[in-house]
Design an enzyme around this catalytic site. Structure first.
Site, PDB file in Angstrom:
ATOM      1  N   LYS A   1      39.914  70.809  44.931  1.00 58.40           N
ATOM      2  CA  LYS A   1      40.337  72.569  45.215  1.00 58.40           C
ATOM      3  C   LYS A   1      41.701  72.742  46.016  1.00 58.40           C
ATOM      4  CE  LYS A   1      40.068  76.479  47.206  1.00 58.40           C
ATOM      5  NZ  LYS A   1      40.969  77.109  48.021  1.00 58.40           N
TER       6      LYS A   1
ATOM      7  N   ASP B   1      49.308  59.247  51.073  1.00 58.77           N
ATOM      8  CA  ASP B   1      50.883  59.441  50.403  1.00 58.77           C
ATOM      9  C   ASP B   1      51.754  58.838  51.666  1.00 58.77           C
ATOM     10  OD1 ASP B   1      50.107  60.239  48.191  1.00 58.77           O
ATOM     11  OD2 ASP B   1      51.291  62.140  48.294  1.00 58.77           O
TER      12      ASP B   1
ATOM     13  N   SER C   1      39.800  70.974  49.489  1.00 58.29           N
ATOM     14  CA  SER C   1      40.680  72.160  49.993  1.00 58.29           C
ATOM     15  C   SER C   1      41.393  71.429  51.406  1.00 58.29           C
ATOM     16  CB  SER C   1      40.014  73.139  50.501  1.00 58.29           C
ATOM     17  OG  SER C   1      40.996  74.433  50.841  1.00 58.29           O
TER      18      SER C   1
END
Length: 543
Positions: free
Chosen positions: A330, A316, A305
Protein backbone atom coordinates in the site's frame (compact mmCIF):
# COMPACT_ATOMS: atom_id res chain seq x y z
CA UNK A 1 -1.06 4.19 -31.95
CA UNK A 2 -4.26 4.85 -30.07
CA UNK A 3 -4.23 7.68 -27.56
CA UNK A 4 -4.37 6.78 -23.84
CA UNK A 5 -7.68 6.96 -22.05
CA UNK A 6 -8.50 10.23 -20.38
CA UNK A 7 -8.70 10.35 -16.57
CA UNK A 8 -12.49 10.66 -16.74
CA UNK A 9 -12.93 7.09 -17.98
CA UNK A 10 -13.32 5.46 -14.51
CA UNK A 11 -16.44 7.58 -13.99
CA UNK A 12 -18.17 6.45 -17.17
CA UNK A 13 -20.28 3.57 -15.71
CA UNK A 14 -21.50 5.86 -12.95
CA UNK A 15 -22.28 8.74 -15.32
CA UNK A 16 -24.06 6.44 -17.75
CA UNK A 17 -26.21 5.19 -14.89
CA UNK A 18 -27.06 8.75 -13.94
CA UNK A 19 -27.82 9.57 -17.56
CA UNK A 20 -30.25 6.65 -17.61
CA UNK A 21 -31.93 8.00 -14.49
CA UNK A 22 -32.15 11.41 -16.13
CA UNK A 23 -33.66 9.90 -19.28
CA UNK A 24 -36.33 8.21 -17.21
CA UNK A 25 -37.34 11.28 -15.27
CA UNK A 26 -36.53 14.35 -17.39
CA UNK A 27 -40.02 14.63 -18.81
CA UNK A 28 -43.44 16.10 -18.07
CA UNK A 29 -47.01 15.05 -18.50
CA UNK A 30 -48.36 16.72 -21.68
CA UNK A 31 -51.95 15.68 -20.99
CA UNK A 32 -52.57 17.93 -18.02
CA UNK A 33 -51.76 15.20 -15.53
CA UNK A 34 -54.13 12.64 -17.08
CA UNK A 35 -51.84 10.10 -18.68
CA UNK A 36 -50.81 11.87 -21.93
CA UNK A 37 -47.49 11.29 -23.77
CA UNK A 38 -44.11 12.35 -22.34
CA UNK A 39 -41.82 14.96 -23.86
CA UNK A 40 -38.17 15.49 -22.95
CA UNK A 41 -37.22 18.82 -21.42
CA UNK A 42 -34.78 20.98 -23.34
CA UNK A 43 -31.87 21.46 -20.90
CA UNK A 44 -28.64 23.35 -21.24
CA UNK A 45 -25.48 21.24 -21.35
CA UNK A 46 -24.50 21.16 -17.68
CA UNK A 47 -21.09 20.66 -16.13
CA UNK A 48 -20.62 17.25 -14.52
CA UNK A 49 -21.26 18.58 -11.01
CA UNK A 50 -24.39 20.43 -12.19
CA UNK A 51 -25.64 17.29 -13.89
CA UNK A 52 -25.31 15.23 -10.73
CA UNK A 53 -27.06 17.92 -8.73
CA UNK A 54 -29.93 18.18 -11.21
CA UNK A 55 -30.54 14.44 -11.25
CA UNK A 56 -30.47 14.22 -7.47
CA UNK A 57 -32.88 17.14 -7.21
CA UNK A 58 -35.16 15.48 -9.75
CA UNK A 59 -35.16 12.23 -7.77
CA UNK A 60 -35.93 14.17 -4.61
CA UNK A 61 -38.89 15.97 -6.21
CA UNK A 62 -40.44 13.37 -8.51
CA UNK A 63 -39.29 9.81 -7.72
CA UNK A 64 -42.19 7.43 -7.00
CA UNK A 65 -40.95 6.35 -3.55
CA UNK A 66 -39.33 8.24 -0.71
CA UNK A 67 -35.56 8.33 -0.90
CA UNK A 68 -32.93 8.97 1.78
CA UNK A 69 -31.13 11.59 -0.23
CA UNK A 70 -28.08 11.89 2.04
CA UNK A 71 -27.54 8.12 2.03
CA UNK A 72 -27.83 8.09 -1.77
CA UNK A 73 -25.23 10.84 -2.09
CA UNK A 74 -22.89 9.01 0.30
CA UNK A 75 -23.15 5.82 -1.75
CA UNK A 76 -22.52 7.69 -5.01
CA UNK A 77 -19.45 9.45 -3.63
CA UNK A 78 -18.02 6.21 -2.27
CA UNK A 79 -18.63 4.43 -5.58
CA UNK A 80 -17.01 7.24 -7.56
CA UNK A 81 -13.89 7.44 -5.41
CA UNK A 82 -13.43 3.67 -5.27
CA UNK A 83 -13.34 3.62 -9.08
CA UNK A 84 -10.21 5.80 -8.96
CA UNK A 85 -8.07 3.46 -6.85
CA UNK A 86 -8.48 1.08 -3.90
CA UNK A 87 -7.53 3.67 -1.26
CA UNK A 88 -9.43 6.82 -2.22
CA UNK A 89 -12.66 6.86 -0.28
CA UNK A 90 -15.44 8.91 1.28
CA UNK A 91 -16.15 8.95 5.03
CA UNK A 92 -19.56 10.00 6.25
CA UNK A 93 -19.87 12.34 9.21
CA UNK A 94 -21.13 9.45 11.34
CA UNK A 95 -18.09 7.32 10.52
CA UNK A 96 -15.41 10.00 10.65
CA UNK A 97 -14.76 9.97 14.39
CA UNK A 98 -14.45 6.18 14.51
CA UNK A 99 -12.11 6.24 11.50
CA UNK A 100 -9.88 8.98 12.93
CA UNK A 101 -9.83 8.09 16.63
CA UNK A 102 -7.19 5.30 16.54
CA UNK A 103 -4.73 7.64 14.81
CA UNK A 104 -5.42 10.64 17.01
CA UNK A 105 -4.04 8.67 19.94
CA UNK A 106 -6.76 9.14 22.55
CA UNK A 107 -10.45 9.10 23.37
CA UNK A 108 -12.58 9.97 26.40
CA UNK A 109 -13.74 7.09 28.60
CA UNK A 110 -13.20 5.21 31.86
CA UNK A 111 -9.87 3.65 30.89
CA UNK A 112 -10.16 -0.13 30.82
CA UNK A 113 -9.17 -2.83 28.37
CA UNK A 114 -12.00 -5.35 28.46
CA UNK A 115 -13.16 -8.57 26.89
CA UNK A 116 -16.53 -10.29 26.84
CA UNK A 117 -16.30 -13.69 28.49
CA UNK A 118 -19.41 -15.87 28.70
CA UNK A 119 -21.67 -12.88 28.13
CA UNK A 120 -19.96 -10.89 30.87
CA UNK A 121 -17.74 -7.79 30.51
CA UNK A 122 -14.40 -8.58 32.16
CA UNK A 123 -11.61 -6.08 32.79
CA UNK A 124 -8.41 -7.35 31.17
CA UNK A 125 -6.42 -4.41 32.53
CA UNK A 126 -7.12 -0.85 33.67
CA UNK A 127 -5.16 1.84 31.84
CA UNK A 128 -2.30 2.88 34.10
CA UNK A 129 -3.13 6.21 35.73
CA UNK A 130 -6.58 6.27 34.11
CA UNK A 131 -9.94 6.95 35.81
CA UNK A 132 -10.71 3.29 36.53
CA UNK A 133 -7.27 2.56 37.97
CA UNK A 134 -7.64 5.57 40.24
CA UNK A 135 -10.92 4.16 41.55
CA UNK A 136 -9.36 0.77 42.32
CA UNK A 137 -10.67 -1.21 39.35
CA UNK A 138 -8.37 -4.12 38.59
CA UNK A 139 -7.86 -6.99 36.17
CA UNK A 140 -10.48 -9.70 36.53
CA UNK A 141 -13.25 -7.39 37.73
CA UNK A 142 -16.65 -7.83 36.08
CA UNK A 143 -18.59 -4.76 34.92
CA UNK A 144 -22.15 -5.84 35.58
CA UNK A 145 -24.00 -2.60 34.94
CA UNK A 146 -23.38 0.91 33.54
CA UNK A 147 -25.78 3.41 35.09
CA UNK A 148 -29.14 1.62 34.68
CA UNK A 149 -28.12 -0.64 31.77
CA UNK A 150 -27.25 -4.27 32.64
CA UNK A 151 -24.09 -5.60 30.95
CA UNK A 152 -24.17 -9.25 32.02
CA UNK A 153 -26.20 -12.07 30.48
CA UNK A 154 -27.98 -9.90 27.93
CA UNK A 155 -26.12 -10.66 24.69
CA UNK A 156 -23.89 -7.61 25.12
CA UNK A 157 -21.57 -6.58 22.27
CA UNK A 158 -18.26 -4.70 22.17
CA UNK A 159 -19.86 -1.74 20.39
CA UNK A 160 -22.61 -1.51 23.01
CA UNK A 161 -20.11 -1.60 25.87
CA UNK A 162 -17.99 1.15 24.33
CA UNK A 163 -21.00 3.38 23.75
CA UNK A 164 -21.98 3.03 27.39
CA UNK A 165 -18.53 3.46 28.92
CA UNK A 166 -17.16 6.18 26.66
CA UNK A 167 -18.35 9.75 26.99
CA UNK A 168 -17.21 13.37 27.29
CA UNK A 169 -14.31 14.11 29.59
CA UNK A 170 -15.63 15.11 33.02
CA UNK A 171 -18.89 13.19 32.71
CA UNK A 172 -19.64 10.38 35.15
CA UNK A 173 -20.85 6.81 34.89
CA UNK A 174 -22.02 4.62 37.79
CA UNK A 175 -20.78 1.06 37.27
CA UNK A 176 -21.59 -2.07 39.26
CA UNK A 177 -18.39 -4.07 39.75
CA UNK A 178 -18.30 -7.79 40.52
CA UNK A 179 -15.21 -9.32 42.05
CA UNK A 180 -14.50 -12.86 43.16
CA UNK A 181 -15.29 -13.63 46.82
CA UNK A 182 -17.07 -10.37 47.55
CA UNK A 183 -20.40 -8.67 47.02
CA UNK A 184 -20.86 -6.46 43.91
CA UNK A 185 -20.01 -2.80 44.58
CA UNK A 186 -21.07 0.42 42.90
CA UNK A 187 -18.29 2.75 41.73
CA UNK A 188 -18.77 6.22 40.26
CA UNK A 189 -16.09 6.89 37.63
CA UNK A 190 -15.38 10.31 36.12
CA UNK A 191 -14.40 9.87 32.49
CA UNK A 192 -11.10 11.27 31.26
CA UNK A 193 -8.75 11.28 28.28
CA UNK A 194 -7.55 7.72 27.58
CA UNK A 195 -4.49 7.11 25.38
CA UNK A 196 -4.64 4.67 22.48
CA UNK A 197 -1.25 3.02 22.60
CA UNK A 198 0.89 2.27 19.56
CA UNK A 199 3.41 0.12 21.45
CA UNK A 200 1.64 -3.21 21.95
CA UNK A 201 4.58 -4.85 23.71
CA UNK A 202 8.07 -3.95 24.87
CA UNK A 203 10.40 -6.42 26.55
CA UNK A 204 14.03 -7.44 26.92
CA UNK A 205 15.29 -10.96 26.35
CA UNK A 206 18.01 -12.49 28.54
CA UNK A 207 20.61 -12.16 25.74
CA UNK A 208 20.11 -8.39 25.53
CA UNK A 209 17.77 -8.44 22.52
CA UNK A 210 15.03 -5.86 22.84
CA UNK A 211 11.63 -6.44 21.29
CA UNK A 212 9.12 -3.70 20.49
CA UNK A 213 5.86 -4.39 18.69
CA UNK A 214 4.04 -1.45 17.09
CA UNK A 215 0.35 -1.87 16.28
CA UNK A 216 -0.20 1.43 14.40
CA UNK A 217 1.43 4.72 13.41
CA UNK A 218 -0.49 7.43 15.25
CA UNK A 219 0.30 10.94 16.50
CA UNK A 220 1.92 9.60 19.66
CA UNK A 221 3.80 6.64 18.10
CA UNK A 222 7.22 8.31 17.96
CA UNK A 223 7.10 9.43 21.59
CA UNK A 224 5.82 6.02 22.71
CA UNK A 225 8.58 4.23 20.85
CA UNK A 226 11.30 6.43 22.35
CA UNK A 227 9.94 5.87 25.86
CA UNK A 228 9.90 2.09 25.33
CA UNK A 229 13.33 1.96 23.65
CA UNK A 230 14.94 4.21 26.27
CA UNK A 231 13.57 1.98 29.04
CA UNK A 232 14.98 -1.13 27.33
CA UNK A 233 18.34 0.53 26.78
CA UNK A 234 18.47 1.43 30.48
CA UNK A 235 17.93 -2.28 31.21
CA UNK A 236 20.85 -3.28 28.99
CA UNK A 237 19.44 -3.61 25.46
CA UNK A 238 22.22 -4.44 22.97
CA UNK A 239 20.13 -4.95 19.81
CA UNK A 240 16.51 -4.46 18.78
CA UNK A 241 13.86 -6.38 16.88
CA UNK A 242 11.10 -4.02 15.70
CA UNK A 243 7.92 -5.98 14.96
CA UNK A 244 5.68 -4.40 12.30
CA UNK A 245 3.78 -7.56 11.39
CA UNK A 246 0.09 -6.89 10.96
CA UNK A 247 0.65 -3.13 11.32
CA UNK A 248 -1.57 -1.49 8.71
CA UNK A 249 0.13 1.90 8.95
CA UNK A 250 -1.19 5.35 9.79
CA UNK A 251 0.38 8.79 9.75
CA UNK A 252 3.31 9.44 7.42
CA UNK A 253 5.01 11.79 9.87
CA UNK A 254 5.03 9.10 12.55
CA UNK A 255 6.87 6.73 10.21
CA UNK A 256 9.36 9.40 9.09
CA UNK A 257 10.11 10.43 12.68
CA UNK A 258 10.68 6.82 13.69
CA UNK A 259 12.96 6.05 10.72
CA UNK A 260 14.92 9.19 11.56
CA UNK A 261 15.94 7.64 14.89
CA UNK A 262 17.88 4.94 13.03
CA UNK A 263 19.36 6.77 10.02
CA UNK A 264 22.23 9.27 9.82
CA UNK A 265 21.76 12.85 8.76
CA UNK A 266 20.80 13.44 5.12
CA UNK A 267 19.69 9.92 4.21
CA UNK A 268 16.50 9.63 2.13
CA UNK A 269 13.74 8.00 4.16
CA UNK A 270 10.99 8.12 1.54
CA UNK A 271 9.80 10.41 -1.21
CA UNK A 272 6.39 11.13 -2.69
CA UNK A 273 5.47 12.08 -6.24
CA UNK A 274 2.26 12.41 -8.24
CA UNK A 275 0.74 14.02 -11.34
CA UNK A 276 -0.02 17.23 -9.47
CA UNK A 277 2.51 16.67 -6.66
CA UNK A 278 6.18 17.36 -7.41
CA UNK A 279 8.74 15.05 -5.87
CA UNK A 280 9.13 15.64 -2.15
CA UNK A 281 12.01 13.99 -0.30
CA UNK A 282 11.85 13.29 3.42
CA UNK A 283 15.38 13.17 4.84
CA UNK A 284 16.85 11.98 8.11
CA UNK A 285 18.18 14.60 10.50
CA UNK A 286 21.07 14.50 12.93
CA UNK A 287 18.82 13.77 15.91
CA UNK A 288 18.75 9.95 15.62
CA UNK A 289 19.12 8.36 19.05
CA UNK A 290 19.57 4.80 17.77
CA UNK A 291 21.73 5.15 14.66
CA UNK A 292 24.27 2.58 15.91
CA UNK A 293 21.95 0.00 17.47
CA UNK A 294 21.90 -3.37 15.64
CA UNK A 295 18.41 -3.60 14.21
CA UNK A 296 16.03 -6.04 12.57
CA UNK A 297 12.50 -5.38 11.30
CA UNK A 298 9.76 -8.01 11.09
CA UNK A 299 7.14 -7.67 8.33
CA UNK A 300 4.46 -9.83 6.78
CA UNK A 301 1.53 -9.61 4.36
CA UNK A 302 -0.35 -7.48 6.90
CA UNK A 303 2.37 -4.79 7.11
CA UNK A 304 1.19 -1.82 5.06
CA UNK A 305 1.71 1.87 4.32
CA UNK A 306 3.76 3.46 7.12
CA UNK A 307 5.14 0.04 8.07
CA UNK A 308 6.41 -0.39 4.52
CA UNK A 309 7.97 3.06 4.58
CA UNK A 310 10.00 2.06 7.66
CA UNK A 311 11.03 -1.32 6.24
CA UNK A 312 11.88 0.12 2.81
CA UNK A 313 13.88 3.02 4.25
CA UNK A 314 15.98 0.82 6.51
CA UNK A 315 16.48 -1.81 3.80
CA UNK A 316 17.47 0.64 1.06
CA UNK A 317 19.93 2.35 3.40
CA UNK A 318 21.36 -1.03 4.44
CA UNK A 319 20.53 -0.17 8.02
CA UNK A 320 18.51 -3.20 9.15
CA UNK A 321 17.87 -6.85 8.44
CA UNK A 322 14.28 -7.18 7.18
CA UNK A 323 12.79 -10.58 8.09
CA UNK A 324 9.47 -12.23 7.30
CA UNK A 325 7.27 -12.19 4.19
CA UNK A 326 6.47 -9.69 1.45
CA UNK A 327 4.47 -6.76 2.78
CA UNK A 328 0.99 -5.69 1.68
CA UNK A 329 1.95 -3.14 -0.99
CA UNK A 330 0.00 0.00 0.00
CA UNK A 331 2.00 2.95 -1.31
CA UNK A 332 -0.57 5.61 -2.20
CA UNK A 333 -0.61 9.00 -0.47
CA UNK A 334 -4.04 10.18 0.65
CA UNK A 335 -4.91 13.81 1.33
CA UNK A 336 -7.66 14.21 3.92
CA UNK A 337 -10.21 16.87 2.95
CA UNK A 338 -12.97 17.85 5.39
CA UNK A 339 -16.35 18.67 3.84
CA UNK A 340 -18.83 21.26 5.18
CA UNK A 341 -21.21 18.63 6.61
CA UNK A 342 -18.37 17.16 8.75
CA UNK A 343 -17.84 14.24 6.38
CA UNK A 344 -14.50 13.87 4.59
CA UNK A 345 -12.76 12.61 1.47
CA UNK A 346 -9.41 10.89 1.41
CA UNK A 347 -8.08 11.30 -2.11
CA UNK A 348 -4.93 9.73 -3.52
CA UNK A 349 -2.58 12.48 -4.70
CA UNK A 350 0.82 10.78 -4.98
CA UNK A 351 2.78 7.56 -4.52
CA UNK A 352 5.38 6.57 -1.97
CA UNK A 353 8.84 5.63 -3.26
CA UNK A 354 11.70 4.16 -1.26
CA UNK A 355 15.17 5.71 -1.32
CA UNK A 356 16.23 3.46 -4.20
CA UNK A 357 13.18 4.50 -6.27
CA UNK A 358 10.89 1.52 -5.66
CA UNK A 359 7.16 2.22 -5.70
CA UNK A 360 5.63 0.55 -2.66
CA UNK A 361 2.17 0.29 -4.26
CA UNK A 362 1.21 -3.06 -5.76
CA UNK A 363 -0.69 -3.13 -9.08
CA UNK A 364 -4.39 -2.23 -9.22
CA UNK A 365 -6.92 -1.30 -11.86
CA UNK A 366 -8.58 -3.06 -14.76
CA UNK A 367 -8.00 -6.80 -14.78
CA UNK A 368 -6.45 -6.85 -11.29
CA UNK A 369 -8.38 -8.53 -8.47
CA UNK A 370 -6.95 -6.24 -5.80
CA UNK A 371 -9.20 -7.39 -2.97
CA UNK A 372 -8.25 -11.05 -3.46
CA UNK A 373 -4.49 -10.49 -3.50
CA UNK A 374 -3.94 -12.27 -0.18
CA UNK A 375 -5.97 -15.28 -1.34
CA UNK A 376 -3.93 -15.39 -4.55
CA UNK A 377 -0.67 -15.25 -2.62
CA UNK A 378 -1.84 -18.09 -0.39
CA UNK A 379 -3.03 -20.22 -3.30
CA UNK A 380 0.23 -19.64 -5.15
CA UNK A 381 2.24 -20.79 -2.14
CA UNK A 382 3.99 -17.48 -1.54
CA UNK A 383 3.40 -17.60 2.22
CA UNK A 384 5.01 -21.01 2.52
CA UNK A 385 7.92 -21.08 0.07
CA UNK A 386 10.40 -18.43 -1.04
CA UNK A 387 10.56 -20.14 -4.44
CA UNK A 388 6.88 -19.33 -4.99
CA UNK A 389 7.32 -15.57 -4.60
CA UNK A 390 6.62 -13.77 -7.86
CA UNK A 391 9.49 -11.38 -8.48
CA UNK A 392 9.24 -8.73 -11.17
CA UNK A 393 12.73 -9.01 -12.64
CA UNK A 394 12.12 -5.92 -14.79
CA UNK A 395 12.09 -3.76 -11.65
CA UNK A 396 15.61 -4.03 -10.29
CA UNK A 397 16.91 -1.47 -7.82
CA UNK A 398 20.00 -1.21 -5.63
CA UNK A 399 20.48 -0.33 -2.00
CA UNK A 400 23.05 2.16 -0.72
CA UNK A 401 25.69 -0.60 -0.64
CA UNK A 402 24.73 -1.99 -4.05
CA UNK A 403 22.56 -4.94 -3.03
CA UNK A 404 19.78 -5.84 -5.49
CA UNK A 405 16.19 -5.30 -4.35
CA UNK A 406 13.04 -5.63 -6.42
CA UNK A 407 10.04 -3.40 -7.01
CA UNK A 408 6.58 -4.39 -8.17
CA UNK A 409 4.69 -3.78 -4.94
CA UNK A 410 5.42 -4.28 -1.27
CA UNK A 411 8.76 -4.76 0.46
CA UNK A 412 10.53 -8.07 -0.05
CA UNK A 413 12.35 -9.21 3.12
CA UNK A 414 16.06 -9.96 3.18
CA UNK A 415 15.30 -13.21 5.00
CA UNK A 416 12.13 -15.12 4.15
CA UNK A 417 10.32 -16.95 6.97
CA UNK A 418 7.40 -19.13 5.94
CA UNK A 419 4.06 -19.08 7.69
CA UNK A 420 4.12 -21.89 10.24
CA UNK A 421 1.91 -24.83 9.24
CA UNK A 422 4.02 -27.75 10.47
CA UNK A 423 2.04 -28.17 13.68
CA UNK A 424 -1.24 -26.77 12.42
CA UNK A 425 -4.53 -28.63 12.31
CA UNK A 426 -8.23 -27.99 11.84
CA UNK A 427 -8.67 -28.58 15.56
CA UNK A 428 -6.20 -25.80 16.43
CA UNK A 429 -7.83 -23.46 13.91
CA UNK A 430 -11.29 -24.05 15.37
CA UNK A 431 -10.03 -23.65 18.93
CA UNK A 432 -8.49 -20.31 18.01
CA UNK A 433 -11.13 -18.72 15.81
CA UNK A 434 -14.10 -19.90 17.87
CA UNK A 435 -12.66 -18.09 20.90
CA UNK A 436 -12.63 -21.33 22.88
CA UNK A 437 -8.89 -21.27 23.48
CA UNK A 438 -8.96 -17.65 24.68
CA UNK A 439 -11.98 -18.33 26.88
CA UNK A 440 -10.28 -21.31 28.51
CA UNK A 441 -7.06 -19.31 29.01
CA UNK A 442 -9.13 -16.68 30.80
CA UNK A 443 -10.72 -19.35 33.00
CA UNK A 444 -7.29 -20.69 34.00
CA UNK A 445 -6.02 -17.20 34.80
CA UNK A 446 -9.15 -16.13 36.64
CA UNK A 447 -9.43 -19.32 38.67
CA UNK A 448 -6.02 -18.85 40.28
CA UNK A 449 -5.23 -15.19 39.60
CA UNK A 450 -3.56 -14.23 42.88
CA UNK A 451 -1.27 -17.26 42.99
CA UNK A 452 -0.21 -16.74 39.39
CA UNK A 453 0.39 -13.01 39.88
CA UNK A 454 2.72 -13.96 42.74
CA UNK A 455 5.24 -15.02 40.07
CA UNK A 456 5.85 -11.28 39.85
CA UNK A 457 6.67 -10.92 36.14
CA UNK A 458 5.93 -12.53 32.77
CA UNK A 459 9.52 -13.78 32.53
CA UNK A 460 9.32 -15.67 35.84
CA UNK A 461 5.86 -16.97 34.94
CA UNK A 462 7.21 -18.28 31.63
CA UNK A 463 10.06 -20.09 33.34
CA UNK A 464 8.02 -21.69 36.12
CA UNK A 465 4.49 -22.21 34.88
CA UNK A 466 3.49 -25.08 32.62
CA UNK A 467 0.21 -26.34 31.19
CA UNK A 468 -0.67 -29.57 32.98
CA UNK A 469 -2.16 -32.66 31.38
CA UNK A 470 -5.27 -31.96 33.45
CA UNK A 471 -5.56 -28.44 32.00
CA UNK A 472 -5.10 -29.76 28.46
CA UNK A 473 -7.84 -32.33 29.02
CA UNK A 474 -10.04 -29.56 30.39
CA UNK A 475 -9.54 -27.62 27.16
CA UNK A 476 -10.49 -30.69 25.14
CA UNK A 477 -13.68 -31.11 27.15
CA UNK A 478 -14.50 -27.41 26.80
CA UNK A 479 -14.00 -27.71 23.05
CA UNK A 480 -16.32 -30.71 22.86
CA UNK A 481 -19.00 -28.80 24.76
CA UNK A 482 -18.75 -26.18 22.00
CA UNK A 483 -19.07 -28.81 19.28
CA UNK A 484 -15.35 -28.77 18.39
CA UNK A 485 -14.04 -32.31 18.01
CA UNK A 486 -10.45 -33.24 17.27
CA UNK A 487 -9.84 -35.67 14.45
CA UNK A 488 -7.46 -38.64 14.86
CA UNK A 489 -3.91 -37.42 15.48
CA UNK A 490 -4.77 -33.71 15.50
CA UNK A 491 -4.20 -33.12 19.20
CA UNK A 492 -0.82 -34.86 19.12
CA UNK A 493 0.21 -32.91 16.02
CA UNK A 494 -0.77 -29.51 17.45
CA UNK A 495 -0.13 -30.22 21.13
CA UNK A 496 2.98 -28.03 21.45
CA UNK A 497 1.29 -25.07 19.73
CA UNK A 498 -1.91 -25.46 21.72
CA UNK A 499 -0.03 -25.56 25.02
CA UNK A 500 2.13 -22.59 24.06
CA UNK A 501 -0.84 -20.49 22.93
CA UNK A 502 -2.77 -21.46 26.05
CA UNK A 503 0.11 -20.48 28.30
CA UNK A 504 0.55 -17.21 26.41
CA UNK A 505 -3.18 -16.56 26.74
CA UNK A 506 -3.01 -17.02 30.51
CA UNK A 507 -0.08 -14.59 30.62
CA UNK A 508 -2.04 -12.03 28.59
CA UNK A 509 -4.94 -12.12 31.05
CA UNK A 510 -2.47 -11.51 33.87
CA UNK A 511 0.01 -9.00 32.38
CA UNK A 512 -1.46 -7.86 29.08
CA UNK A 513 0.34 -8.11 25.75
CA UNK A 514 3.80 -8.05 27.33
CA UNK A 515 2.92 -11.32 29.04
CA UNK A 516 1.59 -12.81 25.82
CA UNK A 517 4.69 -12.01 23.76
CA UNK A 518 7.10 -13.00 26.51
CA UNK A 519 5.78 -16.55 26.09
CA UNK A 520 5.12 -16.58 22.34
CA UNK A 521 8.51 -15.27 21.20
CA UNK A 522 10.20 -18.51 22.24
CA UNK A 523 8.38 -20.28 19.40
CA UNK A 524 8.26 -17.37 16.94
CA UNK A 525 10.33 -18.42 13.92
CA UNK A 526 10.63 -14.92 12.47
CA UNK A 527 11.75 -13.40 15.77
CA UNK A 528 14.27 -16.19 16.36
CA UNK A 529 15.68 -15.77 12.85
CA UNK A 530 15.95 -12.01 13.33
CA UNK A 531 17.71 -12.46 16.67
CA UNK A 532 20.13 -14.90 15.07
CA UNK A 533 20.83 -12.43 12.25
CA UNK A 534 21.63 -9.69 14.73
CA UNK A 535 24.16 -11.73 16.70
CA UNK A 536 27.63 -10.28 16.32
CA UNK A 537 26.61 -7.44 13.98
CA UNK A 538 27.83 -3.90 14.50
CA UNK A 539 25.26 -1.53 13.06
CA UNK A 540 22.79 -2.76 10.48
CA UNK A 541 22.22 -6.23 11.78
CA UNK A 542 23.64 -7.63 8.54
CA UNK A 543 26.31 -10.28 8.11
Amino acid sequence: MSSPRQPLSPYMPLLLSLALVAGLFLGRNMGGGHGGPLAVFQLRQPAAADKLGQVLDLIDRQYVDSVEKEALVDEMLQEMLQRLDPHSYYISAAELQAATEPLEGSFDGIGVEFSIQRDTVVVVAPVEGGPSAQRGIRAGDRILRADTVPLAGVGITNDRVMKLLRGPKGSQVNVLIGRRDRQPMEVVITRGAIPINSVAASLLRPDGTGYIKLSRFAKNTHAEFLAAADALRAQGMKRLVLDLRGNGGGYLNAAVDLADEFLPNGRVIVYTQGRHSPRRDMLATARGAYEDLPLSVLIDEGSASASEIIAGALQDNDRALVVGRRSFGKGLVQEHVDLPDHSAVRLTTARYYTASGRSIQKPYGKGVDYESDYAHRTAHGELYSADSIRIDSSQVFRTLNGRVVYGGGGIMPDVFVAADTAEGSQFLTELFFSGTLNQYAFDLADRDRQRLLAYGSPAVFKARYSISAQALEGLRQEARSQGIMERPGELDRSKRQIMNRLKAGVARHLWGDNGFYEVMLDADAAFLRASEGLSGSDVAGRK
